[in-house]
Design a protein around this motif. Structure first.
Motif, short mmCIF file in Angstrom:
data_model
loop_
_atom_site.label_atom_id
_atom_site.label_comp_id
_atom_site.label_asym_id
_atom_site.label_seq_id
_atom_site.Cartn_x
_atom_site.Cartn_y
_atom_site.Cartn_z
N SER A 57 0.60 2.22 -8.35
CA SER A 57 -0.68 2.06 -7.65
C SER A 57 -0.61 2.36 -6.16
O SER A 57 -1.56 2.09 -5.42
CB SER A 57 -1.21 0.65 -7.87
OG SER A 57 -0.27 -0.30 -7.39
N ARG A 69 -2.12 9.59 -1.71
CA ARG A 69 -2.84 8.97 -2.82
C ARG A 69 -1.90 8.24 -3.76
O ARG A 69 -0.74 8.62 -3.90
CB ARG A 69 -3.61 10.04 -3.60
CG ARG A 69 -4.56 10.84 -2.72
CD ARG A 69 -5.66 11.54 -3.49
NE ARG A 69 -6.62 12.17 -2.60
CZ ARG A 69 -7.60 11.53 -1.97
NH1 ARG A 69 -7.76 10.24 -2.15
NH2 ARG A 69 -8.42 12.16 -1.16
N PRO A 70 -2.38 7.20 -4.42
CA PRO A 70 -1.54 6.44 -5.35
C PRO A 70 -0.96 7.33 -6.45
O PRO A 70 -1.59 8.31 -6.87
CB PRO A 70 -2.51 5.42 -5.95
CG PRO A 70 -3.61 5.28 -4.94
CD PRO A 70 -3.75 6.63 -4.31
N PRO A 113 1.14 5.31 -3.03
CA PRO A 113 1.85 6.57 -2.80
C PRO A 113 3.30 6.32 -2.42
O PRO A 113 3.65 5.23 -1.94
CB PRO A 113 1.09 7.22 -1.63
CG PRO A 113 0.45 6.07 -0.92
CD PRO A 113 0.20 5.00 -1.93
N GLU A 151 0.80 -1.22 0.00
CA GLU A 151 0.00 0.00 0.00
C GLU A 151 0.84 1.27 0.00
O GLU A 151 0.30 2.36 -0.20
CB GLU A 151 -0.92 0.02 1.23
CG GLU A 151 -2.06 -0.98 1.18
CD GLU A 151 -3.14 -0.61 0.16
OE1 GLU A 151 -3.16 0.55 -0.28
OE2 GLU A 151 -3.95 -1.49 -0.17
N THR A 154 1.40 9.42 -6.36
CA THR A 154 1.87 10.73 -5.93
C THR A 154 3.06 10.56 -4.97
O THR A 154 3.06 9.65 -4.14
CB THR A 154 0.75 11.52 -5.22
OG1 THR A 154 -0.36 11.65 -6.13
CG2 THR A 154 1.22 12.91 -4.82
N THR A 178 -3.24 9.15 6.25
CA THR A 178 -3.25 10.58 6.57
C THR A 178 -1.87 11.03 7.00
O THR A 178 -1.25 10.44 7.90
CB THR A 178 -4.27 10.86 7.69
OG1 THR A 178 -5.55 10.44 7.26
CG2 THR A 178 -4.31 12.35 8.00
N GLU A 195 -3.27 15.88 4.83
CA GLU A 195 -3.71 15.38 3.53
C GLU A 195 -3.59 13.87 3.50
O GLU A 195 -2.84 13.28 4.27
CB GLU A 195 -2.96 16.03 2.37
CG GLU A 195 -1.53 15.61 2.18
CD GLU A 195 -0.90 16.29 0.95
OE1 GLU A 195 -1.58 16.39 -0.09
OE2 GLU A 195 0.25 16.72 1.05
N ARG A 196 -4.33 13.24 2.61
CA ARG A 196 -4.32 11.79 2.51
C ARG A 196 -3.42 11.38 1.36
O ARG A 196 -3.53 11.90 0.25
CB ARG A 196 -5.75 11.28 2.28
CG ARG A 196 -5.88 9.78 2.43
CD ARG A 196 -7.34 9.37 2.57
NE ARG A 196 -7.43 7.91 2.72
CZ ARG A 196 -7.56 7.08 1.69
NH1 ARG A 196 -7.60 7.56 0.46
NH2 ARG A 196 -7.65 5.78 1.88
#
Length: 199
Positions: A38, A77-78, A40, A12, A80, A97, A74-75
């Motif tokens: 896929s 994200r893939p 972060p 992940e 990034t 987060t 901020e969360r």
């Protein structure tokens, strides 16, 4: 790899840490990861806090991934890349987060790879990949042990080919590193791990 190290069915997050020589190393890895990653990517690169940093702009020109300085709350994200701002620890919590902290220096450093890796281990467990690149000192070594203890996967740049061998050598010395690779092979292994576990 032992059975208990592969309890997650997919990865992940990828966390990268570098210091001296790191911009070049990050450029090579991020440039080779491709635009459709896929997961972060969280980055601690030791930067001089006295100057405004242009690291995000520099790396943006060399990778198809989106690159930005991390912002609090901020969360992740893939696809990034989130870079710890100068003089701020970058941490990640449940759900991806992000948190920025001005708490005390760790081994005279802020941001600290150890704190990033420890937070990644806590938030993602076996779904985490941590990678230690070129740099002086030993930042990241305690953190890779945390990642390993939670079942995650650890990569270190081969100290023999790293521009500065201190950080990767300290990581390898913990016995917690799964892959010791020359810089040019790291991106392919990261992509292979992420994609294989998602099939």
């Amino acid at each position: 790899m032992t059975a208990d190290r592969s309890t997650a069915d997919h990865y992940e997050v990828v966390a990268l840490a570098s210091s001296a020589g790191g911009i070049k190393a990050l450029t090579e890895i991020l440039g080779a990861l491709g635009p459709d990653l896929s997961v972060p990517v969280l980055v601690v690169q030791h930067l001089d806090p006295r100057h405004r940093t242009i690291i995000a702009e520099v790396l943006t020109r060399r990778t198809a991934l989106r690159v930005k300085l991390a912002e609090a709350e901020e969360r992740a994200r893939p696809g990034t890349v989130y870079i710890a701002p100068p003089d701020r620890h970058l941490l990640v919590g449940p759900g991806g987060t992000l948190t920025l902290s001005g708490s005390e220096l760790v081994h005279f450093l802020r941001p600290s790879a150890d704190l990033l890796f420890e937070s990644v281990a806590g938030a993602y467990g076996a779904q985490a990949i941590a990678c230690v690149l070129t740099g002086t000192g030993s930042d990241g070594a305690m953190g890779v042990e945390a990642v390993t203890s939670r079942g995650g996967t650890v990569i270190a740049e081969d100290p023999r080919t790293a521009e500065f061998k201190g950080m990767p050598e300290a990581a390898v010395g913990t016995g917690s590193v799964d892959f010791v690779l020359p810089l040019e092979e790291i991106a392919a292994v990261i992509r292979g791990l992420v994609e294989t576990k998602r099939q």
